[in-house]
Design a protein around this motif. Structure first.
Motif, short mmCIF file in Angstrom:
data_model
loop_
_atom_site.label_atom_id
_atom_site.label_comp_id
_atom_site.label_asym_id
_atom_site.label_seq_id
_atom_site.Cartn_x
_atom_site.Cartn_y
_atom_site.Cartn_z
N LEU A 208 0.83 -1.21 0.00
CA LEU A 208 0.00 0.00 0.00
C LEU A 208 0.86 1.26 0.00
N HIS A 209 1.94 1.21 0.75
CA HIS A 209 2.85 2.36 0.80
C HIS A 209 3.49 2.59 -0.57
N ASN A 210 3.83 1.51 -1.26
CA ASN A 210 4.42 1.63 -2.60
C ASN A 210 3.42 2.24 -3.58
N ILE A 211 2.14 1.84 -3.46
CA ILE A 211 1.10 2.42 -4.33
C ILE A 211 0.96 3.92 -4.07
N SER A 212 1.03 4.30 -2.78
CA SER A 212 0.88 5.72 -2.44
C SER A 212 2.01 6.56 -3.03
N SER A 226 -2.77 6.30 4.22
CA SER A 226 -3.51 6.09 5.47
C SER A 226 -3.79 4.61 5.70
N MET A 227 -4.13 3.90 4.62
CA MET A 227 -4.39 2.46 4.74
C MET A 227 -3.12 1.71 5.11
N SER A 228 -1.99 2.15 4.60
CA SER A 228 -0.72 1.49 4.95
C SER A 228 -0.39 1.71 6.41
N VAL A 229 -0.68 2.91 6.93
CA VAL A 229 -0.45 3.19 8.35
C VAL A 229 -1.37 2.33 9.22
N LEU A 230 -2.64 2.23 8.82
CA LEU A 230 -3.59 1.40 9.56
C LEU A 230 -3.17 -0.06 9.54
N THR A 231 -2.74 -0.54 8.38
CA THR A 231 -2.29 -1.93 8.26
C THR A 231 -1.04 -2.17 9.09
N ALA A 232 -0.15 -1.18 9.12
CA ALA A 232 1.05 -1.30 9.95
C ALA A 232 0.69 -1.40 11.43
N GLY A 233 -0.33 -0.63 11.84
CA GLY A 233 -0.79 -0.73 13.23
C GLY A 233 -1.33 -2.11 13.53
N CYS A 234 -2.05 -2.71 12.56
CA CYS A 234 -2.56 -4.07 12.75
C CYS A 234 -1.40 -5.06 12.85
N ALA A 235 -0.34 -4.83 12.07
CA ALA A 235 0.84 -5.71 12.15
C ALA A 235 1.43 -5.70 13.55
N MET A 236 1.45 -4.52 14.18
CA MET A 236 1.98 -4.43 15.54
C MET A 236 1.06 -5.10 16.54
N LEU A 237 -0.26 -5.06 16.31
CA LEU A 237 -1.21 -5.71 17.22
C LEU A 237 -1.23 -7.22 17.03
N MET A 238 -0.57 -7.69 16.00
CA MET A 238 -0.36 -9.13 15.84
C MET A 238 0.92 -9.57 16.55
N LYS A 239 1.97 -8.78 16.40
CA LYS A 239 3.25 -9.05 17.05
C LYS A 239 4.03 -7.75 17.10
N GLU A 240 4.76 -7.54 18.18
CA GLU A 240 5.44 -6.27 18.41
C GLU A 240 6.39 -5.89 17.27
N SER A 241 7.03 -6.87 16.65
CA SER A 241 7.99 -6.56 15.59
C SER A 241 7.34 -5.92 14.38
N GLY A 242 6.00 -5.98 14.28
CA GLY A 242 5.31 -5.34 13.17
C GLY A 242 5.51 -3.84 13.12
N ILE A 243 5.88 -3.23 14.25
CA ILE A 243 6.08 -1.78 14.30
C ILE A 243 7.22 -1.35 13.39
N THR A 244 8.12 -2.29 13.05
CA THR A 244 9.29 -1.92 12.25
C THR A 244 8.93 -1.56 10.81
N VAL A 245 7.71 -1.86 10.38
CA VAL A 245 7.32 -1.46 9.03
C VAL A 245 7.28 0.06 8.92
N PHE A 246 7.02 0.74 10.04
CA PHE A 246 7.07 2.20 10.02
C PHE A 246 8.49 2.67 9.73
N GLY A 247 9.48 1.99 10.31
CA GLY A 247 10.87 2.33 10.03
C GLY A 247 11.21 2.14 8.57
N LEU A 248 10.69 1.06 7.97
CA LEU A 248 10.93 0.81 6.56
C LEU A 248 10.29 1.90 5.70
N MET A 249 9.05 2.26 6.01
CA MET A 249 8.37 3.31 5.24
C MET A 249 9.09 4.64 5.40
#
Length: 692
Positions: A208-212, A226-249
């Protein structure tokens, strides 16, 4: 300024020439030389028109032998015994409790906040109950989807400049990821679903971030971002390491600002900078909410879980954590000796620079630094993120949360945490074969690739068998790390559960040689020993040691009192219970049973002390002022403390009436008939309340 623009145009032209030339469609090799030959797997890949189907089917096939496995290891606590999963609590509790069902702000909580993952477990339970087959099937399907998404992201984002050839490279990345043996713990162990779902949402967020970034419409850009940010938040609520997608973006957007900087288009540049700020603000907000849910408390772990974190020496912590990074990379590079638990001294502490492990670690980080430096120089030169850069980012960023850099974690090494970083490793592996093997010998690269995939698939299939049964899992641990006290303890527990008591005793004793203060081993060994009168004294010694180590363990007091009761040493048994009560522990049924035994043996004072302590501490007794007054009077006569009061209650009123009747009997035996009658009347009152 004109010189800068001319330089940019020159680089753009070099970049376009590099990408568009048919003879140079592969990425420039890391040494900057012109490629000697074309990277081509067309003869093989033209036979496979449906690449994503092949990747999906490969992942499902390789893990098909785990579907009939049992609930194992952490599955028991996180699923079978978790009230949030089996539906005994409301859905809102999922957002108040941690992954294991403990209230998140509780001091005993591990602070692993993964409510969305727990929700999938609960849905599994709602549809099929506690049938492991369906839990395993969801894990396998999720891994297959992640493998396909890895290929999609590789094609659409990482190899997007390569046209048709990018599909082939992305296909290889997907196959390497789908078959890698390091994933067995995450896929075969049901609680590993947290890693799988986090990776799934991580990759969707990247897409989603690439599309944006690429879309022409500002509205579509804002929506997809916005959808990529929301999806990234869901990744973190699955497992803490999901927060690192924000660092990648953040890195992608920041590099995009650099690569497309143009003074004549400052509005566009300002907007791109604003995107970077928005991503950081979103990450900060989500982290704030995460810590708010935790009550701003940090998790606490035992020294066995992460020995280095408890070391008082900074040098030891630094050297050990650095070495652990090398150990994790070796597991990705050579997934041969895999283990389900790395606690205690499985990875010994590194406390000096002369240790050979420090030298190996230094060589690893030096090489890594030089490789990263070369990759960065090439990215800056051609002003786009090369596949090697993507691989390095996807390897390093998701690893940071479990690296102990910012905070200590509850493990030394955990293979499941390498699930997300292995995406980056898969990309780097394909880049290595492409840039260094294929340019020298195309046939050698084909052979290496086929051999690699065959080894990965065979190793994964074989490792899956370990995660099918408790016996296979614990036995594999014993073969790989027999000196790990926890692994040997788990094996001893399995032997005890299967009634192989003599073998279990041997292994419990070995555990205590390795770790003399291991509470579980002391308790379970004593439980076996107390079954035989000839070893009753040894059992008593074990319980005594256990109480010294864990003074608040009620079970140890009760079992020790039971041993004294069996040897007819009732006074010592009563003393044990009184000591337990002095530590605010009041086991109802065992205390009543003990008091009944003391009455039978005419130890009336001890019996009255035990039962009066019990009654006085529970709130049901306060319903009758006459009973309270009598209790206070009798406790004063026995010189017992009347000040401490508990707000606890009997779980069953039947036990309460049994305790009152027993007290009435004791008072009657002592000739206190009026007091005995008062207790009897209280029993009648409670029974009427029960009937009403």
């Amino acid at each position: 300024m004109e010189d800068r623009s001319a330089e940019l145009r020159k680089r753009k032209k070099q970049n376009d020439d590099c990408i568009s030339d048919d003879e140079s469609t592969r990425l420039i090799s890391t040494d900057g030389n012109t490629p000697k030959s074309t990277f081509s797997y067309e003869p093989l890949l033209k036979l496979i028109p449906y690449r994503h189907i092949v990747i999906f089917a490969s992942a499902m096939l390789i893990y098909s032998n785990v579907n009939h496995g049992q609930f194992l290891h952490d599955d028991i606590v996180a699923i079978v015994r978790n009230r949030d999963v089996v539906g005994n609590t409301s859905l809102t509790n999922l957002f108040k409790n941690d992954f294991w069902g403990t209230y998140i702000v509780n001091k005993k909580s591990h602070k692993s906040y993964r409510p969305l993952c727990v929700l999938t477990f609960r849905l599994n339970y709602y549809l099929h109950g506690l049938q492991p087959l369906y839990f395993h099937l969801v894990n396998c399907l999720t891994h297959a989807l992640v493998s396909v998404l890895t290929s999609v992201v590789s094609h659409k984002v990482i190899y997007c400049r390569y046209e048709d050839r990018g599909k082939n490279l992305a296909f290889l990345v997907g196959l390497v990821f789908a078959t890698h043996p390091i994933h067995t713990e995450a896929v075969a162990n049901i609680v590993g679903r947290a890693e799988l779902l986090s990776a799934l949402f991580f990759l969707v967020a990247v897409l989603l971030h690439n599309i944006s970034i690429k879309c022409d419409s500002r509205i579509v850009e804002v929506v997809t971002l916005s959808m990529s940010v929301l999806t990234a938040g869901c990744a973190m609520l699955m497992k803490e390491s999901g927060i690192t997608v924000f660092g990648l973006m953040f890195v992608i957007d920041a590099f995009n600002v650099y690569a497309t900087f143009n003074v004549s288009k400052m509005c566009a540049t300002v907007w791109k900078i604003f995107r970077v700020v928005m991503i950081m603000a979103a990450m900060s907000s989500i982290l704030f909410l995460r810590f708010y849910a935790m009550g701003w408390t940090k998790p606490t772990f035992s020294s066995a879980d992460n020995p280095a974190s408890k070391s008082p020496f900074l040098k030891t912590r630094f050297l050990t954590y650095s070495y652990i990074s090398w150990v994790n990379f070796k597991l990705l590079l050579m997934p041969i000796n895999l283990l389900y638990d790395y606690s205690y001294d499985t990875v010994p502490l590194v406390d000096c620079f002369s240790d050979y492990r420090s030298i190996a670690t230094l060589a690893f980080f030096t090489t890594s630094f030089l490789v990263v430096l070369k990759i960065c120089r090439k990215c800056l030169l051609y002003e786009f993120l090369t596949p090697e850069a993507w691989g390095m980012l996807l390897l390093i960023l998701p690893y940071i949360p479990c690296s102990n850099i910012f905070f200590p974690v509850g493990f030394v090494v955990a293979e499941r945490t390498l699930y997300l970083p292995s995406i980056g490793f898969s990309i780097l592996m394909v880049c290595f074969i492409k840039n260094y093997i294929e340019v020298k010998s195309r046939s050698a690269s084909h052979i290496l690739l086929i051999a690699l995939l065959a080894f990965y698939a065979a190793k994964t299939w074989e490792r899956n068998k370990v995660w099918q049964t408790k016996e296979a899992l614990f036995k594999s641990g014993m073969e790989s790390a027999p000196d790990n006290p926890k692994i040997r303890y788990n094996w001893a527990n399995y032997l005890r559960e299967t009634h192989r008591y003599e073998e279990a005793v041997i292994h419990y004793e070995e555990v205590l040689k390795l770790q003399p203060d291991y509470p579980g081993a002391l308790n379970n060994l004593a439980v076996i020993l107390e079954k035989n009168d000839s070893t009753l004294e040894r059992a008593r010694e074990m319980y005594t040691r256990l109480i010294l180590i864990v003074p608040d363990r009620a079970e140890a007091y009760m079992n020790l009192a039971s041993i004294f009761n069996r040897t007819k040493d009732y006074e010592k048994a009563a003393d044990i219970y009184l000591k337990m009560m002095s530590r605010h522990m009041y086991p109802i049924l065992p205390t009543i049973s003990l008091a009944e035994t003391l009455v039978e043996n005419n130890s009336l004072d001890s019996a009255e002390s035990a039962i009066s302590n019990l009654l006085f501490q529970f709130c049901h007794a306060r319903r009758d002022e006459r009973v309270l007054g009598l209790l206070a009077e009798r406790r004063a006569a026995l010189k017992l403390n009347n000040n401490r009061q508990s707000k606890q209650c009997f779980d069953e009123k039947a036990l309460f009436t049994r305790a009152l009747l027993l007290y009435a009997r004791i008072l009657h035996s002592k000739g206190l008939f009026e007091e005995s009658e008062t207790m009897t009347q209280s029993v009648l009152k409670v029974r009427k309340q029960m009937e009403g």
